[in-house]
Design a protein around this motif. Sequence first.
Motif, PDB file in Angstrom:
ATOM      1  N   ALA A 276       0.857  -1.187   0.000  1.00 45.84           N
ATOM      2  CA  ALA A 276       0.000   0.000   0.000  1.00 45.84           C
ATOM      3  C   ALA A 276       0.891   1.234   0.000  1.00 45.84           C
ATOM      4  CB  ALA A 276      -0.927   0.007   1.214  1.00 45.84           C
ATOM      5  N   MET A 277       0.310   2.355  -0.429  1.00 48.53           N
ATOM      6  CA  MET A 277       1.057   3.608  -0.478  1.00 48.53           C
ATOM      7  C   MET A 277       0.194   4.737   0.041  1.00 48.53           C
ATOM      8  SD  MET A 277       2.680   5.663  -3.762  1.00 48.53           S
ATOM      9  CE  MET A 277       4.135   4.613  -3.833  1.00 48.53           C
ATOM     10  N   GLU A 278       0.756   5.534   0.959  1.00 47.93           N
ATOM     11  CA  GLU A 278       0.136   6.788   1.390  1.00 47.93           C
ATOM     12  C   GLU A 278       0.802   7.912   0.610  1.00 47.93           C
ATOM     13  OE1 GLU A 278       0.684   7.087   5.602  1.00 47.93           O
ATOM     14  OE2 GLU A 278      -1.037   5.802   6.038  1.00 47.93           O
ATOM     15  N   THR A 279      -0.001   8.717  -0.098  1.00 44.89           N
ATOM     16  CA  THR A 279       0.571   9.732  -0.966  1.00 44.89           C
ATOM     17  C   THR A 279      -0.402  10.884  -1.196  1.00 44.89           C
ATOM     18  OG1 THR A 279       1.502  10.154  -3.179  1.00 44.89           O
ATOM     19  CG2 THR A 279      -0.211   8.476  -3.024  1.00 44.89           C
ATOM     20  N   THR A 280       0.149  12.032  -1.573  1.00 43.35           N
ATOM     21  CA  THR A 280      -0.678  13.145  -2.023  1.00 43.35           C
ATOM     22  C   THR A 280      -1.060  12.973  -3.488  1.00 43.35           C
ATOM     23  OG1 THR A 280       1.237  14.441  -2.734  1.00 43.35           O
ATOM     24  CG2 THR A 280       0.492  14.742  -0.461  1.00 43.35           C
ATOM     25  N   ALA A 281      -0.308  12.138  -4.207  1.00 44.01           N
ATOM     26  CA  ALA A 281      -0.492  11.931  -5.651  1.00 44.01           C
ATOM     27  C   ALA A 281      -0.397  13.242  -6.423  1.00 44.01           C
ATOM     28  CB  ALA A 281      -1.822  11.239  -5.943  1.00 44.01           C
ATOM     29  N   ALA A 282       0.296  14.218  -5.878  1.00 43.47           N
ATOM     30  CA  ALA A 282       0.370  15.533  -6.519  1.00 43.47           C
ATOM     31  C   ALA A 282       1.787  15.894  -6.944  1.00 43.47           C
ATOM     32  CB  ALA A 282      -0.184  16.604  -5.585  1.00 43.47           C
ATOM     33  N   VAL A 283       2.635  14.881  -7.106  1.00 46.58           N
ATOM     34  CA  VAL A 283       3.974  15.086  -7.657  1.00 46.58           C
ATOM     35  C   VAL A 283       4.055  14.342  -8.986  1.00 46.58           C
ATOM     36  CG1 VAL A 283       5.029  15.343  -5.390  1.00 46.58           C
ATOM     37  CG2 VAL A 283       4.895  13.080  -6.417  1.00 46.58           C
TER      38      VAL A 283
ATOM     39  N   LEU B 289       0.240  22.798  -2.956  1.00 40.41           N
ATOM     40  CA  LEU B 289      -0.166  21.565  -3.644  1.00 40.41           C
ATOM     41  C   LEU B 289      -1.136  21.899  -4.768  1.00 40.41           C
ATOM     42  CD1 LEU B 289      -1.147  18.233  -1.911  1.00 40.41           C
ATOM     43  CD2 LEU B 289      -2.539  19.145  -3.769  1.00 40.41           C
ATOM     44  N   ASP B 290      -0.811  21.442  -5.969  1.00 40.53           N
ATOM     45  CA  ASP B 290      -1.641  21.684  -7.152  1.00 40.53           C
ATOM     46  C   ASP B 290      -2.699  20.588  -7.255  1.00 40.53           C
ATOM     47  OD1 ASP B 290      -2.740  21.988  -9.691  1.00 40.53           O
ATOM     48  OD2 ASP B 290      -0.855  22.643 -10.580  1.00 40.53           O
ATOM     49  N   THR B 291      -3.960  20.922  -6.974  1.00 35.74           N
ATOM     50  CA  THR B 291      -5.018  19.912  -6.983  1.00 35.74           C
ATOM     51  C   THR B 291      -5.367  19.441  -8.391  1.00 35.74           C
ATOM     52  OG1 THR B 291      -6.680  21.679  -6.878  1.00 35.74           O
ATOM     53  CG2 THR B 291      -6.041  20.636  -4.814  1.00 35.74           C
ATOM     54  N   ASP B 292      -4.994  20.196  -9.411  1.00 33.50           N
ATOM     55  CA  ASP B 292      -5.197  19.708 -10.789  1.00 33.50           C
ATOM     56  C   ASP B 292      -4.336  18.463 -11.031  1.00 33.50           C
ATOM     57  OD1 ASP B 292      -7.012  21.689 -11.292  1.00 33.50           O
ATOM     58  OD2 ASP B 292      -5.681  22.899 -12.563  1.00 33.50           O
ATOM     59  N   ILE B 293      -3.100  18.501 -10.537  1.00 32.14           N
ATOM     60  CA  ILE B 293      -2.216  17.330 -10.667  1.00 32.14           C
ATOM     61  C   ILE B 293      -2.780  16.174  -9.841  1.00 32.14           C
ATOM     62  CG2 ILE B 293       0.091  16.422 -10.188  1.00 32.14           C
ATOM     63  CD1 ILE B 293       1.179  19.244 -10.668  1.00 32.14           C
ATOM     64  N   LEU B 294      -3.219  16.464  -8.623  1.00 35.75           N
ATOM     65  CA  LEU B 294      -3.805  15.434  -7.766  1.00 35.75           C
ATOM     66  C   LEU B 294      -4.955  14.731  -8.477  1.00 35.75           C
ATOM     67  CD1 LEU B 294      -4.758  13.966  -5.170  1.00 35.75           C
ATOM     68  CD2 LEU B 294      -5.789  16.117  -4.447  1.00 35.75           C
TER      69      LEU B 294
END
Length: 285
Positions: A138-145, A178-183
Amino acid sequence: MNKEAVIFNIQRYSLHDGGGIRTMVFFKGCPFRCPWCSNPESLSTDVQIMKRESICMCCSAPDCMSCKNTPDECPTGAIEKIGEKMNTDRIISEIKKDVVFYESSGGGVTVSGGECLLQQEAVYELLERCKNLGIETAMETTAAVTIKDMNKLCDYVDKFLIDFKIIDRKKSMEIIGLDTDILKKQFEKIISRGKKVIPRIPLIPGFTAEEKNINSIIEYLKPFCERGEIQEVHLLPFHQMGSGKYKSLGMEYSMEKNPEMSDEEAYIIEEKFRKNNIKTVLRGD
């Protein structure tokens, strides 16, 4: 290969971050600056020294912050080194100690941070080796990179725990960076691969817990829930448990006077999700 990464903790017997009994591997470094962060030691990729005055004996200095002892010399453990360069072989050797618990509980390994995807090559190698050992990941991430290889990432991760904080892009950039478009783009790619995804929402009074923000998150997530692509959402009420770490690291903490979220406030937000037929798990840790 035996890639090296900066790790600030390997936590065994974790029960909340991915299901079953898990080993958490915390990668050091984060590009974002959430004012409420409860792990300030995770922000820098540098090895740091943490000094806890509460257990300092003042054995060689008038106060702990000016003590010249090294972590190895400190008799009480008041001085602690945060972060260590570790290669994949060494991390795997720690993980293997708990394989029997994964098998009996349906657990596995969770990589976290900071933002673990800052050290992607080491993360990929670690996850690939876990998969080769038959260990659930499992991975905890912002997914925004920027994700270098989304296909590889999805091949190696069984479950994603993705943070949703301030969903308005302008506010998110101003407060967190944090860019929510990338997220959203990365989130939707992961969903399209059929991966199990659990959105996680920290409930921070005055920030993420504002009614407009909660309503916007619900509006965004609801279609995924209706299609069965998301089974549950985790709500994480704000607490002050990490506030003492800032002083120990010589860092300023702007949220010291921010109130913790009450049970009543958390239940009101939880009810909003339930009224939209979104299953929630209210976490108190």
